[in-house]
Design an enzyme around this catalytic site. Sequence first.
Site, PDB file in Angstrom:
ATOM      1  N   TYR A 194     -28.553 -67.427 -29.757  1.00 20.58           N
ATOM      2  CA  TYR A 194     -29.634 -68.022 -30.536  1.00 20.58           C
ATOM      3  C   TYR A 194     -29.120 -69.275 -31.235  1.00 20.58           C
ATOM      4  O   TYR A 194     -28.279 -69.210 -32.133  1.00 20.58           O
ATOM      5  CB  TYR A 194     -30.169 -67.050 -31.579  1.00 20.58           C
ATOM      6  N   HIS A 252     -26.697 -58.142 -24.252  1.00 19.39           N
ATOM      7  CA  HIS A 252     -28.008 -58.805 -24.307  1.00 19.39           C
ATOM      8  C   HIS A 252     -28.765 -58.640 -22.992  1.00 19.39           C
ATOM      9  O   HIS A 252     -29.980 -58.439 -22.997  1.00 19.39           O
ATOM     10  CB  HIS A 252     -27.799 -60.287 -24.632  1.00 19.39           C
ATOM     11  N   SER A 284     -40.166 -58.628 -30.476  1.00 17.08           N
ATOM     12  CA  SER A 284     -41.496 -59.217 -30.245  1.00 17.08           C
ATOM     13  C   SER A 284     -42.610 -58.183 -30.394  1.00 17.08           C
ATOM     14  O   SER A 284     -43.508 -58.099 -29.547  1.00 17.08           O
ATOM     15  CB  SER A 284     -41.569 -59.878 -28.864  1.00 17.08           C
ATOM     16  N   PRO A 285     -42.602 -57.393 -31.480  1.00 15.57           N
ATOM     17  CA  PRO A 285     -43.666 -56.401 -31.652  1.00 15.57           C
ATOM     18  C   PRO A 285     -45.018 -57.039 -31.946  1.00 15.57           C
ATOM     19  O   PRO A 285     -46.041 -56.344 -31.910  1.00 15.57           O
ATOM     20  CB  PRO A 285     -43.176 -55.575 -32.847  1.00 15.57           C
ATOM     21  N   LEU A 286     -45.004 -58.350 -32.224  1.00 14.47           N
ATOM     22  CA  LEU A 286     -46.254 -59.093 -32.424  1.00 14.47           C
ATOM     23  C   LEU A 286     -46.572 -59.982 -31.217  1.00 14.47           C
ATOM     24  O   LEU A 286     -47.282 -60.989 -31.337  1.00 14.47           O
ATOM     25  CB  LEU A 286     -46.186 -59.918 -33.708  1.00 14.47           C
ATOM     26  N   GLY A 287     -46.028 -59.606 -30.070  1.00 10.86           N
ATOM     27  CA  GLY A 287     -46.348 -60.328 -28.839  1.00 10.86           C
ATOM     28  C   GLY A 287     -45.994 -61.796 -28.893  1.00 10.86           C
ATOM     29  O   GLY A 287     -46.750 -62.635 -28.406  1.00 10.86           O
ATOM     30  N   ARG A 288     -44.821 -62.108 -29.485  1.00 13.81           N
ATOM     31  CA  ARG A 288     -44.357 -63.491 -29.637  1.00 13.81           C
ATOM     32  C   ARG A 288     -45.362 -64.336 -30.431  1.00 13.81           C
ATOM     33  O   ARG A 288     -45.550 -65.511 -30.169  1.00 13.81           O
ATOM     34  CB  ARG A 288     -44.075 -64.129 -28.274  1.00 13.81           C
ATOM     35  N   GLY A 289     -45.979 -63.692 -31.399  1.00 10.93           N
ATOM     36  CA  GLY A 289     -46.920 -64.385 -32.265  1.00 10.93           C
ATOM     37  C   GLY A 289     -48.366 -64.248 -31.844  1.00 10.93           C
ATOM     38  O   GLY A 289     -49.283 -64.499 -32.637  1.00 10.93           O
TER      39      GLY A 289
END
Length: 330
Positions: free
Chosen positions: A57, A125, A204-209
């Site tokens: 990252y 990873h 990404s539990p918010l679907g990448r935003g």
Amino acid sequence: MRKVSLGQSGINVSRLGFGCMGLAEFYGEAVSNNEAEKILEAALDRGVNFLDTADMYGSGRNEEQLSGFLKKHREDVVLATKFAFQRGEKGELLGMSNDPKYIKEACDASLKRLGVDVIDLYYMHRRDRNVPIEDSVGAMADLVKAGKVRALGLSEVSADTLRKANDVHPIAALQSEYSIVTRDMEAEMIPACRELNVALVAYSPLGRGLLTGAYRNESDFGKGDYRMMGNPRFSDGALEKNVSLVDQLAVIAEEKGVSLAQIALAWVVAKGDDIIPIPGTKKISRLDENIGALNVNLSATDIAAIEKAVPPEEVAGARYPESRSSTLNA
């Protein structure tokens, strides 16, 4: 903040973790080290003690961003980082390695950037199919014996690979994308994790935003946002189709008197204490919103309504471009 067990590691983490990636790269412009420290301080003040980063990252910058914070709070947090992807001086992706020698070198480099003596959870990873998983996990286990790592994790592997790895050394956590718009983990991986007492860390539990409702068209994305650089969920008409699903979910959130992000996170949390979401953000207001999801109680009827509103087969676009799909479920 309630704590839950990180698989069979004996380590307890906050019910909601914090994904640090976006502070350094991928989701628009990086924040300064000072701004990164402010958001991490806010997270810790609110009881979030599980921090997730990786050496790739920002080509190491994200780990460096954490170093000042860790100098003051090392004993208060559970620190996770990862190895495998190799990047050049300009950030270009050079390849991937699970070679035992490289794993030990990567660990030492991460320890130096982070400014710590031990990593609590060290992930592979992605798996390189050219290296036997037994050899790679054996090298990771050597790091545990050396006192440089406390627990081991894998990311985006198959159930077969998880079992083989766990035979070499106990695996504490499997990290994979999991949300109401990404549910392929449910068929084999979640049952395998539960069979082996491995926590699922849901990135990404918010679907990448997507599940925040903040991204409805291309103009909503900032400069340098990788989602606009060929990500199938956000390109070629997929975004418009997926926004229509999000709008159906928003109706349920409004009925519950909570935000869209909170209903999406509450759904993940309701799937079990062994599933730990790690949403990230650059804003303290969003951090508070995310944490508020822990107070949203969903009934079986609520969960059924959420899943009916967002059927997996209706989600448009793969979660990664075809060029990167070979690194998944390896």
